[in-house]
Design a protein around this motif. Structure first.
Motif, PDB file in Angstrom:
ATOM      1  N   ARG A   1      -2.347  -7.217 -14.865  1.00  0.00           N
ATOM      2  CA  ARG A   1      -1.846  -5.713 -15.158  1.00  0.00           C
ATOM      3  C   ARG A   1      -1.126  -5.876 -16.592  1.00  0.00           C
ATOM      4  O   ARG A   1      -1.469  -5.171 -17.726  1.00  0.00           O
ATOM      5  CB  ARG A   1      -1.281  -4.857 -14.347  1.00  0.00           C
ATOM      6  CG  ARG A   1      -2.177  -4.239 -13.092  1.00  0.00           C
ATOM      7  CD  ARG A   1      -1.654  -3.356 -12.460  1.00  0.00           C
ATOM      8  NE  ARG A   1      -0.245  -3.668 -11.615  1.00  0.00           N
ATOM      9  CZ  ARG A   1      -0.420  -4.135 -10.414  1.00  0.00           C
ATOM     10  NH1 ARG A   1      -1.557  -4.380  -9.703  1.00  0.00           N
ATOM     11  NH2 ARG A   1       0.809  -4.755  -9.805  1.00  0.00           N
TER      12      ARG A   1
ATOM     13  N   ASN B   1      -1.000  -8.073 -18.931  1.00  0.00           N
ATOM     14  CA  ASN B   1      -1.758  -8.732 -19.811  1.00  0.00           C
ATOM     15  C   ASN B   1      -2.772  -7.687 -20.316  1.00  0.00           C
ATOM     16  O   ASN B   1      -3.120  -7.358 -21.650  1.00  0.00           O
ATOM     17  CB  ASN B   1      -2.303 -10.021 -19.376  1.00  0.00           C
ATOM     18  CG  ASN B   1      -1.644 -11.045 -19.370  1.00  0.00           C
ATOM     19  OD1 ASN B   1      -0.564 -11.273 -19.953  1.00  0.00           O
ATOM     20  ND2 ASN B   1      -1.844 -12.239 -18.460  1.00  0.00           N
ATOM     21  N   GLU B   2      -3.284  -6.787 -19.609  1.00  0.00           N
ATOM     22  CA  GLU B   2      -4.270  -5.875 -19.740  1.00  0.00           C
ATOM     23  C   GLU B   2      -3.713  -4.964 -20.773  1.00  0.00           C
ATOM     24  O   GLU B   2      -4.311  -4.187 -21.791  1.00  0.00           O
ATOM     25  CB  GLU B   2      -5.042  -5.387 -18.479  1.00  0.00           C
ATOM     26  CG  GLU B   2      -5.950  -4.264 -18.833  1.00  0.00           C
ATOM     27  CD  GLU B   2      -6.644  -3.652 -17.550  1.00  0.00           C
ATOM     28  OE1 GLU B   2      -7.362  -2.713 -17.593  1.00  0.00           O
ATOM     29  OE2 GLU B   2      -6.071  -4.068 -16.459  1.00  0.00           O
ATOM     30  N   GLN B   3      -2.391  -4.546 -20.309  1.00  0.00           N
ATOM     31  CA  GLN B   3      -1.807  -3.368 -21.082  1.00  0.00           C
ATOM     32  C   GLN B   3      -1.537  -4.031 -22.706  1.00  0.00           C
ATOM     33  O   GLN B   3      -1.610  -3.360 -23.663  1.00  0.00           O
ATOM     34  CB  GLN B   3      -0.633  -3.070 -20.591  1.00  0.00           C
ATOM     35  CG  GLN B   3      -0.791  -2.291 -19.244  1.00  0.00           C
ATOM     36  CD  GLN B   3       0.524  -1.899 -18.442  1.00  0.00           C
ATOM     37  OE1 GLN B   3       1.753  -2.523 -18.972  1.00  0.00           O
ATOM     38  NE2 GLN B   3       0.370  -1.030 -17.460  1.00  0.00           N
TER      39      GLN B   3
ATOM     40  N   LEU C   1      -2.879  -6.380 -24.072  1.00  0.00           N
ATOM     41  CA  LEU C   1      -4.341  -6.543 -24.981  1.00  0.00           C
ATOM     42  C   LEU C   1      -4.627  -5.287 -25.383  1.00  0.00           C
ATOM     43  O   LEU C   1      -5.138  -4.987 -26.589  1.00  0.00           O
ATOM     44  CB  LEU C   1      -5.404  -7.009 -23.964  1.00  0.00           C
ATOM     45  CG  LEU C   1      -6.834  -7.302 -24.644  1.00  0.00           C
ATOM     46  CD1 LEU C   1      -6.710  -8.184 -25.669  1.00  0.00           C
ATOM     47  CD2 LEU C   1      -8.118  -7.775 -23.421  1.00  0.00           C
ATOM     48  N   GLU C   2      -4.591  -4.015 -24.719  1.00  0.00           N
ATOM     49  CA  GLU C   2      -4.782  -2.852 -25.315  1.00  0.00           C
ATOM     50  C   GLU C   2      -3.946  -2.391 -26.324  1.00  0.00           C
ATOM     51  O   GLU C   2      -4.337  -1.709 -27.561  1.00  0.00           O
ATOM     52  CB  GLU C   2      -4.606  -1.714 -24.028  1.00  0.00           C
ATOM     53  CG  GLU C   2      -5.727  -1.645 -23.107  1.00  0.00           C
ATOM     54  CD  GLU C   2      -5.458  -0.796 -21.758  1.00  0.00           C
ATOM     55  OE1 GLU C   2      -4.262   0.014 -21.887  1.00  0.00           O
ATOM     56  OE2 GLU C   2      -6.238  -0.590 -21.018  1.00  0.00           O
ATOM     57  N   ARG C   3      -2.590  -2.704 -26.437  1.00  0.00           N
ATOM     58  CA  ARG C   3      -1.688  -2.395 -27.455  1.00  0.00           C
ATOM     59  C   ARG C   3      -2.144  -3.166 -28.612  1.00  0.00           C
ATOM     60  O   ARG C   3      -2.035  -3.040 -29.799  1.00  0.00           O
ATOM     61  CB  ARG C   3      -0.431  -2.518 -27.059  1.00  0.00           C
ATOM     62  CG  ARG C   3       0.158  -1.747 -26.013  1.00  0.00           C
ATOM     63  CD  ARG C   3       1.686  -1.658 -25.924  1.00  0.00           C
ATOM     64  NE  ARG C   3       2.531  -3.053 -25.841  1.00  0.00           N
ATOM     65  CZ  ARG C   3       2.472  -3.505 -24.514  1.00  0.00           C
ATOM     66  NH1 ARG C   3       2.127  -2.922 -23.321  1.00  0.00           N
ATOM     67  NH2 ARG C   3       3.085  -4.799 -24.421  1.00  0.00           N
TER      68      ARG C   3
ATOM     69  N   GLN D   1      -5.172  -4.448 -29.348  1.00  0.00           N
ATOM     70  CA  GLN D   1      -6.331  -3.634 -30.038  1.00  0.00           C
ATOM     71  C   GLN D   1      -5.947  -2.718 -30.818  1.00  0.00           C
ATOM     72  O   GLN D   1      -6.702  -2.552 -31.966  1.00  0.00           O
ATOM     73  CB  GLN D   1      -7.460  -3.484 -28.868  1.00  0.00           C
ATOM     74  CG  GLN D   1      -8.608  -3.073 -29.330  1.00  0.00           C
ATOM     75  CD  GLN D   1      -9.748  -2.592 -28.095  1.00  0.00           C
ATOM     76  OE1 GLN D   1      -9.282  -2.234 -27.204  1.00  0.00           O
ATOM     77  NE2 GLN D   1     -10.840  -2.773 -28.336  1.00  0.00           N
ATOM     78  N   GLY D   2      -5.147  -1.768 -30.323  1.00  0.00           N
ATOM     79  CA  GLY D   2      -4.859  -0.609 -31.112  1.00  0.00           C
ATOM     80  C   GLY D   2      -4.311  -0.978 -32.449  1.00  0.00           C
ATOM     81  O   GLY D   2      -4.461  -0.338 -33.617  1.00  0.00           O
TER      82      GLY D   2
ATOM     83  N   LYS E   1       5.349   0.092 -30.312  1.00  0.00           N
ATOM     84  CA  LYS E   1       4.435  -0.254 -29.396  1.00  0.00           C
ATOM     85  C   LYS E   1       4.927  -1.582 -28.475  1.00  0.00           C
ATOM     86  O   LYS E   1       4.551  -2.058 -27.481  1.00  0.00           O
ATOM     87  CB  LYS E   1       3.093  -0.348 -29.556  1.00  0.00           C
ATOM     88  CG  LYS E   1       2.521   0.927 -29.981  1.00  0.00           C
ATOM     89  CD  LYS E   1       1.004   1.086 -30.773  1.00  0.00           C
ATOM     90  CE  LYS E   1       0.678   2.233 -30.893  1.00  0.00           C
ATOM     91  NZ  LYS E   1      -0.835   2.092 -31.501  1.00  0.00           N
TER      92      LYS E   1
END
Length: 230
Positions: A80, A82-84, A86-88, A90-91, A116
């Motif tokens: 979870r 790492n997923e968060q 990755l989202e940051r 990507q933004g 962020k």
């Protein structure tokens, strides 16, 4: 003083005889619900000495199950996180791609890392008339030659070079060499600092930060070429 349920008695409104009858009529009950066996305290009756061995084996299996559950929970939490992350990331990448010029790209990069990614300090040094590449190579030669991030502790001299006066409050850092792949040269350094000495360390994974460095280098080099008309 706790009460013990007597044979044929009731506990919590449940008749033991009914439970026995139910289990006799549904002998596959524990096959369908094997997890219950981990929670029940069932003494082993048999050859003297065998009981203690069986109980010890069952106890070991239960501890192994608990350890596996703890490891699974740790892996799920990491996934979870790492997923968060990755989202940051990507933004941030999309923000950089949308920047119109070098100044806007640098401003967006600094704001994203501070807001962020909770960076306590961000420094971007592009080599040129005001920033000597020779000085950087003298301080960070190995990292620049390997094209890899430098994570963990920086010397006071290194901190002063990248962060200036703010370097005295930095406990750990990530230093990213920014490489112009088209001309195979380092065009600058991106440094991210934290007051926490344990935030960044030499054993940490560098996949995300290396990807960030590659994206930042590509965007900045594109803006530099556009502004110089090359």
């Amino acid at each position: 003083m706790s009460e013990k349920t007597q044979p044929g008695g009731k506990e919590g409104g449940i008749d033991e005889a009914s439970v026995v009858a139910y289990l006799l009529q549904h002998q596959s009950f524990f096959s369908r619900h094997p997890y219950l066996l981990d929670e029940l305290d069932i003494p082993h009756v048999g050859i003297e000495g065998a009981a203690s061995l069986l109980e010890r084996q069952v106890a070991q299996l239960r501890e192994q199950n608990r350890e596996l559950a703890r490891k699974f929970q740790f892996m799920a939490q990491n996934a979870r996180a790492n997923e968060q992350l990755l989202e940051r990331l990507q933004g941030l990448v999309l923000d950089l791609i949308d920047s119109d010029d070098l100044g806007e790209a640098m401003a967006r990069l600094r704001a994203a890392l501070e807001e962020k990614f909770n960076a306590d300090a961000v420094a971007l040094k592009l080599f040129g008339p005001d920033v000597s590449e020779a000085s950087a190579r003298k301080l960070f030669g190995a990292a620049l030659e390997r094209h890899t991030p430098l994570c963990g502790y920086l010397t006071p001299e290194q901190l002063a070079y990248v962060f200036g006066p703010a370097g005295s409050g930095i406990g750990s850092s990530v230093l990213l060499p920014l490489w112009d792949e088209l001309h195979d040269r380092c065009v600058g350094l991106l440094a991210v600092g934290s007051a926490d000495p344990r935030r960044f360390h030499a054993e940490m994974g560098t996949a995300f930060v290396a990807h960030l460095g590659a994206v930042v280098a590509r965007v900045l080099c594109n803006h530099l070429r556009a502004e110089s008309g090359v």
